[in-house]
Write a protein that holds these residues in place. Structure first.
Motif, PDB file in Angstrom:
ATOM      1  N   HIS A  32      16.789   8.092  -8.765  1.00  0.00           N
ATOM      2  CA  HIS A  32      16.944   7.029  -9.759  1.00  0.00           C
ATOM      3  C   HIS A  32      15.689   6.771 -10.593  1.00  0.00           C
ATOM      4  CE1 HIS A  32      20.908   5.873  -8.247  1.00  0.00           C
ATOM      5  NE2 HIS A  32      20.413   5.999  -7.022  1.00  0.00           N
ATOM      6  N   PHE A  33      14.500   7.106 -10.077  1.00  0.00           N
ATOM      7  CA  PHE A  33      13.277   6.782 -10.804  1.00  0.00           C
ATOM      8  C   PHE A  33      12.351   7.976 -11.028  1.00  0.00           C
ATOM      9  CE2 PHE A  33      14.638   2.959  -8.550  1.00  0.00           C
ATOM     10  CZ  PHE A  33      14.747   2.057  -9.598  1.00  0.00           C
ATOM     11  N   GLY A  34      12.526   9.045 -10.248  1.00  0.00           N
ATOM     12  CA  GLY A  34      11.653  10.200 -10.360  1.00  0.00           C
ATOM     13  C   GLY A  34      10.734  10.330  -9.157  1.00  0.00           C
ATOM     14  N   TRP A  35      10.241  11.556  -8.908  1.00  0.00           N
ATOM     15  CA  TRP A  35       9.453  11.828  -7.700  1.00  0.00           C
ATOM     16  C   TRP A  35       8.122  11.097  -7.662  1.00  0.00           C
ATOM     17  CZ3 TRP A  35       4.645  13.984  -8.338  1.00  0.00           C
ATOM     18  CH2 TRP A  35       4.383  14.651  -9.530  1.00  0.00           C
ATOM     19  N   ARG A  36       7.579  10.729  -8.822  1.00  0.00           N
ATOM     20  CA  ARG A  36       6.277  10.047  -8.835  1.00  0.00           C
ATOM     21  C   ARG A  36       6.341   8.689  -8.137  1.00  0.00           C
ATOM     22  NH1 ARG A  36       3.060  12.978 -12.365  1.00  0.00           N
ATOM     23  NH2 ARG A  36       4.237  14.408 -13.690  1.00  0.00           N
ATOM     24  N   TRP A  37       7.516   8.076  -8.131  1.00  0.00           N
ATOM     25  CA  TRP A  37       7.658   6.771  -7.476  1.00  0.00           C
ATOM     26  C   TRP A  37       7.609   6.878  -5.956  1.00  0.00           C
ATOM     27  CZ3 TRP A  37       7.588   1.896  -9.328  1.00  0.00           C
ATOM     28  CH2 TRP A  37       7.576   1.765 -10.722  1.00  0.00           C
ATOM     29  N   VAL A  38       7.807   8.078  -5.415  1.00  0.00           N
ATOM     30  CA  VAL A  38       7.667   8.266  -3.964  1.00  0.00           C
ATOM     31  C   VAL A  38       6.226   7.979  -3.542  1.00  0.00           C
ATOM     32  CG1 VAL A  38       7.814   9.945  -2.090  1.00  0.00           C
ATOM     33  CG2 VAL A  38       9.556   9.928  -3.889  1.00  0.00           C
ATOM     34  N   PHE A  39       5.273   8.342  -4.393  1.00  0.00           N
ATOM     35  CA  PHE A  39       3.862   8.057  -4.113  1.00  0.00           C
ATOM     36  C   PHE A  39       3.498   6.618  -4.497  1.00  0.00           C
ATOM     37  CE2 PHE A  39       4.039  12.687  -4.813  1.00  0.00           C
ATOM     38  CZ  PHE A  39       3.532  13.114  -3.605  1.00  0.00           C
ATOM     39  N   LEU A  40       4.049   6.137  -5.593  1.00  0.00           N
ATOM     40  CA  LEU A  40       3.719   4.779  -6.036  1.00  0.00           C
ATOM     41  C   LEU A  40       4.164   3.714  -5.046  1.00  0.00           C
ATOM     42  CD1 LEU A  40       4.534   5.012  -9.860  1.00  0.00           C
ATOM     43  CD2 LEU A  40       2.273   4.692  -8.824  1.00  0.00           C
ATOM     44  N   MET A  41       5.250   3.976  -4.304  1.00  0.00           N
ATOM     45  CA  MET A  41       5.751   2.943  -3.381  1.00  0.00           C
ATOM     46  C   MET A  41       4.763   2.640  -2.263  1.00  0.00           C
ATOM     47  SD  MET A  41       8.484   4.837  -0.896  1.00  0.00           S
ATOM     48  CE  MET A  41       8.040   6.302   0.074  1.00  0.00           C
ATOM     49  N   VAL A  42       3.820   3.567  -2.006  1.00  0.00           N
ATOM     50  CA  VAL A  42       2.864   3.378  -0.915  1.00  0.00           C
ATOM     51  C   VAL A  42       1.781   2.367  -1.278  1.00  0.00           C
ATOM     52  CG1 VAL A  42       1.090   4.579   0.448  1.00  0.00           C
ATOM     53  CG2 VAL A  42       3.286   5.675   0.016  1.00  0.00           C
ATOM     54  N   LEU A  43       1.499   2.223  -2.560  1.00  0.00           N
ATOM     55  CA  LEU A  43       0.351   1.429  -2.990  1.00  0.00           C
ATOM     56  C   LEU A  43       0.371  -0.014  -2.479  1.00  0.00           C
ATOM     57  CD1 LEU A  43      -0.209   2.701  -6.646  1.00  0.00           C
ATOM     58  CD2 LEU A  43      -1.211   3.501  -4.509  1.00  0.00           C
ATOM     59  N   PRO A  44       1.476  -0.764  -2.573  1.00  0.00           N
ATOM     60  CA  PRO A  44       1.439  -2.154  -2.069  1.00  0.00           C
ATOM     61  C   PRO A  44       1.078  -2.232  -0.587  1.00  0.00           C
ATOM     62  CG  PRO A  44       3.394  -1.788  -3.402  1.00  0.00           C
ATOM     63  CD  PRO A  44       2.777  -0.440  -3.178  1.00  0.00           C
ATOM     64  N   PHE A  45       1.580  -1.282   0.207  1.00  0.00           N
ATOM     65  CA  PHE A  45       1.282  -1.297   1.649  1.00  0.00           C
ATOM     66  C   PHE A  45      -0.183  -0.950   1.908  1.00  0.00           C
ATOM     67  CE2 PHE A  45       5.786  -0.256   1.215  1.00  0.00           C
ATOM     68  CZ  PHE A  45       6.348  -1.227   2.032  1.00  0.00           C
ATOM     69  N   GLY A  46      -0.698   0.044   1.184  1.00  0.00           N
ATOM     70  CA  GLY A  46      -2.101   0.415   1.353  1.00  0.00           C
ATOM     71  C   GLY A  46      -3.042  -0.698   0.954  1.00  0.00           C
ATOM     72  N   ILE A  47      -2.757  -1.349  -0.152  1.00  0.00           N
ATOM     73  CA  ILE A  47      -3.604  -2.460  -0.625  1.00  0.00           C
ATOM     74  C   ILE A  47      -3.534  -3.633   0.342  1.00  0.00           C
ATOM     75  CG2 ILE A  47      -3.911  -4.149  -2.470  1.00  0.00           C
ATOM     76  CD1 ILE A  47      -2.934  -1.959  -4.417  1.00  0.00           C
ATOM     77  N   SER A  48      -2.339  -3.938   0.855  1.00  0.00           N
ATOM     78  CA  SER A  48      -2.201  -5.033   1.821  1.00  0.00           C
ATOM     79  C   SER A  48      -3.001  -4.758   3.088  1.00  0.00           C
ATOM     80  CB  SER A  48      -0.722  -5.235   2.180  1.00  0.00           C
ATOM     81  OG  SER A  48       0.028  -5.581   1.042  1.00  0.00           O
ATOM     82  N   ALA A  49      -2.942  -3.517   3.569  1.00  0.00           N
ATOM     83  CA  ALA A  49      -3.710  -3.166   4.761  1.00  0.00           C
ATOM     84  C   ALA A  49      -5.208  -3.286   4.506  1.00  0.00           C
ATOM     85  CB  ALA A  49      -3.361  -1.748   5.205  1.00  0.00           C
ATOM     86  N   LEU A  50      -5.658  -2.870   3.341  1.00  0.00           N
ATOM     87  CA  LEU A  50      -7.077  -2.987   2.995  1.00  0.00           C
ATOM     88  C   LEU A  50      -7.524  -4.442   2.995  1.00  0.00           C
ATOM     89  CD1 LEU A  50      -7.498  -0.369   0.113  1.00  0.00           C
ATOM     90  CD2 LEU A  50      -8.772  -0.423   2.257  1.00  0.00           C
ATOM     91  N   LEU A  51      -6.742  -5.316   2.386  1.00  0.00           N
ATOM     92  CA  LEU A  51      -7.101  -6.738   2.344  1.00  0.00           C
ATOM     93  C   LEU A  51      -7.175  -7.325   3.749  1.00  0.00           C
ATOM     94  CD1 LEU A  51      -4.932  -7.939  -0.697  1.00  0.00           C
ATOM     95  CD2 LEU A  51      -7.412  -7.626  -0.625  1.00  0.00           C
ATOM     96  N   LEU A  52      -6.256  -6.897   4.608  1.00  0.00           N
ATOM     97  CA  LEU A  52      -6.253  -7.430   5.966  1.00  0.00           C
ATOM     98  C   LEU A  52      -7.461  -6.943   6.759  1.00  0.00           C
ATOM     99  CD1 LEU A  52      -4.447  -9.308   7.559  1.00  0.00           C
ATOM    100  CD2 LEU A  52      -3.244  -7.324   8.466  1.00  0.00           C
ATOM    101  N   VAL A  53      -7.842  -5.695   6.546  1.00  0.00           N
ATOM    102  CA  VAL A  53      -9.034  -5.178   7.223  1.00  0.00           C
ATOM    103  C   VAL A  53     -10.269  -5.961   6.793  1.00  0.00           C
ATOM    104  CG1 VAL A  53     -10.566  -3.192   7.453  1.00  0.00           C
ATOM    105  CG2 VAL A  53      -8.105  -2.869   7.561  1.00  0.00           C
ATOM    106  N   PHE A  54     -10.407  -6.210   5.486  1.00  0.00           N
ATOM    107  CA  PHE A  54     -11.573  -6.946   4.977  1.00  0.00           C
ATOM    108  C   PHE A  54     -11.610  -8.383   5.474  1.00  0.00           C
ATOM    109  CE2 PHE A  54     -11.908  -3.690   1.504  1.00  0.00           C
ATOM    110  CZ  PHE A  54     -13.228  -3.366   1.737  1.00  0.00           C
ATOM    111  N   THR A  55     -10.463  -9.011   5.612  1.00  0.00           N
ATOM    112  CA  THR A  55     -10.442 -10.440   5.935  1.00  0.00           C
ATOM    113  C   THR A  55     -10.287 -10.746   7.418  1.00  0.00           C
ATOM    114  OG1 THR A  55      -8.046 -10.502   5.512  1.00  0.00           O
ATOM    115  CG2 THR A  55      -9.505 -11.026   3.671  1.00  0.00           C
ATOM    116  N   ARG A  56      -9.636  -9.844   8.191  1.00  0.00           N
ATOM    117  CA  ARG A  56      -9.327 -10.173   9.575  1.00  0.00           C
ATOM    118  C   ARG A  56      -9.986  -9.265  10.607  1.00  0.00           C
ATOM    119  NH1 ARG A  56      -4.656 -13.257   9.874  1.00  0.00           N
ATOM    120  NH2 ARG A  56      -5.223 -13.524  12.060  1.00  0.00           N
TER     121      ARG A  56
END
Length: 500
Positions: A179-203
């Motif tokens: 429905h969106f193209g193969w590039r979105w398979v990689f883009l979907m990871v970004l919110p999870f990666g960024i959330s994990a980074l913020l949690l590592v920095f803060t907790r």
């Protein structure tokens, strides 16, 4: 699951062997970050696997180049798991984990912008390196933070997260690609990666360096990397001629050289005495290797069987085969809890027996076999693997000293990857013998079914050997405990295996 689900904090865990104890660390935060990262690693294999045809068409890639998109990621993961675990022991597990998250998330974002297949292949190697930094050190951090009596449950939850990534990957990857193209398979990871980074920095403000100040074994690392690269290239191209067999033989030779060098290095990448003197660690690692080697190829064959022999569509075949990872996802936390209450190696042995039974049943699948028998096989393997993986990982990491947690964590994942590689070697060999390089089609179904039955009986025999090894470690641990008790009564010290 959120950090609030596990609000308790651990005041005494996380101190390095050579420094003051850091601030208290939330176990819930650690579990959330580790579980999130363990979803992403297999997701980047299974989801990208579905999108490979679209990537190949869009970037005008050859069949070999498309295959390298997956092979390169797995190879990098295999090469760096043990290395990154050791670097985490020396320089800090949180530091390596954080660097891995940054690298993995950044490279994943850049992958969505790739303009050539060569760029995708190169970036996938870097993505695999970042994944290895995360996997090796996240597991070790979790083991430092959770007390021994709660490790099984934590490992079970993390294993369930990994199976969620495996089972959801094809569905999510297929939907996004369609429905969106193969590039979105990689883009979907970004919110999870960024959330994990913020949690590592803060907790996660602590640091864990159990081997601080020790030198890094660069020579051993290079030989080990060479062994993995040669084994991966050789095993994935065995049907292409003598060069692949030469590469496989070279990889085995480098593996032997690596063990020889490590036994003579003061600060090795892999403490060979863990293998030579710690029978529980050795047998647990071998059990993991054999279990992965005997079960990974089954799904490969069943996927082809359901489509070419039973006539199912790819979508229907995928929905049927999702039974196994879903059962594993549900049972992994239960297996982990059982490992906290009972000896982990005993629970893992029960799981291995169920896997062997499932493989034996699978070997009887033929052209006229009902779909119900396939479901029975998937259920048996799901239950068996769900009861094996978490307890076996608990047995591996529970058999070593804290200074070796990084290496033990890396070995757990390395055994998985090497087992998968061994499984595909068996698949390649039986295909070359029974099908002679011909593609699977209506005309070659007899050869395919012969290949499948031969491979499944081979996997069943391997799993039976794994059962014997698993039973052996149960008896070994029992003798070790008795010997330690006698040594304590006599005032003599005893090692991990009870040798006084």
């Amino acid at each position: 699951m959120s950090p609030a689900s596990f609000p308790f904090r651990t005041p005494g865990h996380g101190a390095s062997a050579s420094g003051p104890a850091p601030a208290p660390v939330s176990r819930g935060a650690v579990l959330f970050v580790v579980s999130t990262s363990m979803v992403l690693m297999p997701l980047m294999m299974s989801a990208v696997g579905v999108s490979l045809p679209a990537i190949g068409r869009d970037l005008a890639a050859t069949a070999m180049q498309v295959g390298l998109v997956e092979t390169t990621y797995v190879m990098a993961l295999s090469v760096f798991l043990l290395i990154m675990g050791r670097l985490g022991d020396i320089f800090g597990r949180r530091r390596l984990f954080l660097a891995g998250l940054v690298l993995f998330t950044t490279i994943t974002a850049v992958l969505s912008l790739s303009q050539s297949i060569r760029m995708v292949i190169g970036l996938r190697f870097l993505q695999g390196m970042g994944a290895a930094m995360i996997v090796a050190n996240s597991f070790a951090i979790m083991l430092e933070v959770f007390p021994r009596e709660e490790r099984g449950r934590a490992i079970g939850i993390v294993s369930a997260a990994a199976y969620a990534g495996i089972s959801c990957g094809p569905l999510i990857g297929g939907f996004l690609t369609t429905h969106f193209g193969w590039r979105w398979v990689f883009l979907m990871v970004l919110p999870f990666g960024i959330s994990a980074l913020l949690l590592v920095f803060t907790r996660l403000r602590g640091e864990w360096r159990s081997a601080r100040g020790e030198p890094f074994d660069l020579r051993g690392s290079l030989v080990y990397a060479g062994a993995i690269v040669l084994l991966t290239l050789g095993s994935s191209h065995l049907d292409e001629g003598s060069w692949a067999w030469a590469a496989l033989a070279g990889g085995l030779a480098c593996g032997g050289l690596f063990l020889w060098l490590e036994s003579r290095t003061p600060f090795p990448l892999l403490e060979v005495t863990l293998l030579s003197r710690n029978r529980l660690f050795t047998l647990s690692c071998l059990s993991a290797l054999i279990n992965y080697a005997s079960t990974f190829g089954v799904l490969f064959f069943l996927g082809l069987y359901l489509q070419y022999v039973r006539g199912l569509t790819p979508s229907d075949a995928g929905l049927l085969m999702i039974i196994q990872p879903v059962i594993q996802m549900v049972l992994s936390p239960i297996g982990g809890r059982l490992a906290d209450r009972f000896p982990a190696e005993r629970v893992a042995t029960v799981g291995m027996v169920l896997c062997a039974v499932g493989l034996g049943v699978a070997a009887f699948i033929g052209q006229d076999t009902s779909t119900a028998l396939t479901v029975v096989v998937l259920v048996l393997l799901g239950v068996g693997y769900g009861l094996f993986a978490s307890p076996n990982a608990s047995a591996i990491v529970g058999s070593v000293e804290p200074r070796h947690l990084g290496v033990a964590s890396g070995m757990t994942s390395t055994m998985r990857t090497l087992g998968m590689m061994a499984s595909m070697i068996v698949v390649t060999i039986v295909f070359s013998v029974f099908m002679g390089g011909q593609p699977v089609s209506a005309a070659t179904l007899p050869g395919f079914l012969s290949s499948m039955r031969t491979a499944l009986w081979t996997f069943c025999a391997l799993c039976a050997v794994g059962v014997l090894l698993s039973v052996g470690r149960v008896k070994s641990k029992g003798r070790g405990q008795a010997a330690r008790t006698d040594a304590a009564r006599n005032g003599a010290p005893a090692d991990a295996d009870g040798n006084s």
